[in-house]
Design a protein around this motif. Structure first.
Motif, PDB file in Angstrom:
ATOM      1  N   GLY A 121      -6.654 -36.565  -2.004  1.00 25.59           N
ATOM      2  CA  GLY A 121      -6.887 -37.590  -3.013  1.00 25.59           C
ATOM      3  C   GLY A 121      -8.248 -37.554  -3.661  1.00 25.59           C
ATOM      4  N   GLN A 122      -9.184 -36.757  -3.122  1.00 29.71           N
ATOM      5  CA  GLN A 122     -10.525 -36.727  -3.696  1.00 29.71           C
ATOM      6  C   GLN A 122     -10.565 -35.813  -4.924  1.00 29.71           C
ATOM      7  OE1 GLN A 122     -12.516 -36.818   0.767  1.00 29.71           O
ATOM      8  NE2 GLN A 122     -13.812 -36.079  -0.906  1.00 29.71           N
ATOM      9  N   PRO A 123     -11.373 -36.176  -5.927  1.00 30.34           N
ATOM     10  CA  PRO A 123     -11.526 -35.280  -7.088  1.00 30.34           C
ATOM     11  C   PRO A 123     -12.089 -33.929  -6.645  1.00 30.34           C
ATOM     12  CG  PRO A 123     -12.483 -37.448  -7.513  1.00 30.34           C
ATOM     13  CD  PRO A 123     -12.178 -37.402  -6.050  1.00 30.34           C
ATOM     14  N   ILE A 124     -11.668 -32.863  -7.295  1.00 28.95           N
ATOM     15  CA  ILE A 124     -12.129 -31.515  -6.955  1.00 28.95           C
ATOM     16  C   ILE A 124     -12.916 -30.948  -8.125  1.00 28.95           C
ATOM     17  CG2 ILE A 124     -11.417 -29.164  -6.383  1.00 28.95           C
ATOM     18  CD1 ILE A 124      -8.922 -30.359  -5.069  1.00 28.95           C
ATOM     19  N   ASP A 125     -14.168 -30.569  -7.857  1.00 30.96           N
ATOM     20  CA  ASP A 125     -15.036 -29.951  -8.843  1.00 30.96           C
ATOM     21  C   ASP A 125     -15.384 -28.539  -8.388  1.00 30.96           C
ATOM     22  OD1 ASP A 125     -15.013 -32.360 -10.236  1.00 30.96           O
ATOM     23  OD2 ASP A 125     -16.875 -33.063  -9.319  1.00 30.96           O
ATOM     24  N   VAL A 126     -15.893 -27.732  -9.296  1.00 30.20           N
ATOM     25  CA  VAL A 126     -16.219 -26.342  -8.996  1.00 30.20           C
ATOM     26  C   VAL A 126     -17.562 -25.984  -9.603  1.00 30.20           C
ATOM     27  CG1 VAL A 126     -15.541 -23.915  -9.330  1.00 30.20           C
ATOM     28  CG2 VAL A 126     -13.789 -25.649  -8.882  1.00 30.20           C
ATOM     29  N   VAL A 127     -18.369 -25.242  -8.852  1.00 31.35           N
ATOM     30  CA  VAL A 127     -19.566 -24.595  -9.370  1.00 31.35           C
ATOM     31  C   VAL A 127     -19.338 -23.100  -9.254  1.00 31.35           C
ATOM     32  CG1 VAL A 127     -22.035 -24.175  -9.031  1.00 31.35           C
ATOM     33  CG2 VAL A 127     -21.120 -26.495  -8.794  1.00 31.35           C
ATOM     34  N   GLY A 128     -19.452 -22.371 -10.363  1.00 29.73           N
ATOM     35  CA  GLY A 128     -19.196 -20.940 -10.367  1.00 29.73           C
ATOM     36  C   GLY A 128     -20.383 -20.159 -10.884  1.00 29.73           C
TER      37      GLY A 128
END
Length: 325
Positions: A121-128
């Motif tokens: 349920g938690q938002p998923i972010d990405v650093v690339g």
């Protein structure tokens, strides 16, 4: 040390001071990936979890201090190594099969699956970082990503390299690297001080002189490219003295994310009182107060602060990627 080159000292392993714990995660084809998790004790469905995608053949330990910074600012964090690298390497790389598409389609997808399972349920972010920005667009579950920050993200098309060093870089990465790989069965980067040892398939993808991702050796196998599945808000950060991350290179990759809202922020070293930053230094702890808050603000709010340094070049997203020369 010249931070424009690809000679990179390995930071110390994450420790208790970094609030991290190791984990193992199987990819869909059964390959076991290794990484580190920063997890808050109390669960919170509103707390985002950030997955950090490394640059090509850079170990996830390089991003430990940045991950600890995000954790201290209220995020859960996952770092991991692609197959054949660091925590995800098991034995010799001679004739080990792995490619850029494997790193995105299988390995990054495994991290998205883990994030959804371990942080429901938690938002998923990405650093690339570098190729890690490309990997963010290759997973089948890319639609679950809320926000993305990329740093110097591109896929090594030689004509996009900075003109001042283009031919030197072409010789190093598109001639010497594939020749040594053909001789050894993998690229012995550690012995040369050129990043980590690297699977031959990844070297083939990197060194192929084509401007389009889908015409790299492993890109052909993807069929319909999945970048359009990603609907995340994307901030692409580039540094003016990064010989890989020129405006052309950043735009080329961003053009594939045609389902996303995209912002490109270009920062000069002198903006932060430095003579050079280059391709790797963004994630060094010395920039915690000058560069890291830019990424943090985007992950928190999906926008840049009013006093953010740098400029936003004019992006030509309606122009398709260049045809084959």
């Amino acid at each position: 040390m010249n931070l424009n080159d690809a000679s990179l000292p390995l930071p110390p392993a994450p420790s208790a001071r970094d609030h991290s714990e190791p984990f193992k995660e199987p990819a869909a084809d059964g390959h076991i990936l290794g990484g580190f998790a920063w997890r808050h004790i109390r669960t919170d469905p509103t707390r985002p979890v950030v997955i950090i995608n490394a640059a090509t053949s850079v170990r996830c330990r390089h991003y430990a201090r940045f991950a600890d910074y995000l954790f201290a600012n209220g995020f859960d964090v996952l770092t991991y190594d692609y197959r054949g690298i660091g925590e995800s390497r098991n034995g010799s790389l001679r004739h080990f099969k792995a490619s850029w598409s494997d790193w995105g389609v299988l390995d990054f997808e495994a991290m998205l699956t883990r994030a959804q399972r371990e942080f429901p349920g938690q938002p998923i972010d990405v650093v690339g970082h570098s190729f890690g920005g490309c990997a963010a667009g290759l997973a089948a579950s890319g639609a679950v990503i809320r926000r993305i920050v990329t740093v110097g993200a591109q896929f090594a098309y030689w004509r996009d390299y900075a003109p001042s060093g283009r031919w030197r870089m072409f010789a190093k990465w598109h001639v010497v690297m594939p020749l040594l790989t053909a001789l050894c069965g993998y690229f012995p980067g550690k012995r040369l001080g050129w990043l980590e040892d690297t699977p031959a398939g990844v070297v083939r993808d990197w060194s192929m002189p084509t401007p389009r991702y889908e015409t790299r050796p492993s890109g052909r196998a993807l069929g319909n490219l999945p970048f359009s599945r990603v609907k995340a808000q994307i901030l692409a950060i580039s540094i003016t003295d990064d010989p890989f991350g020129t405006v052309a290179a950043i735009e080329r990759l961003l053009g594939y994310f045609d389902g996303s809202e995209r912002t490109h922020l270009r920062i000069a070293p002198e903006d932060i009182g430095e003579n050079q930053v280059g391709h790797f230094a963004f994630f060094r702890s010395e920039y915690q107060d000058r560069l890291w808050p830019i990424a943090l603000a985007w992950l928190q709010n999906g926008q840049l602060a009013a006093d953010t340094l740098g400029i936003s070049p004019n992006l030509r997203f309606n122009t398709p990627p260049d045809p084959e020369p």
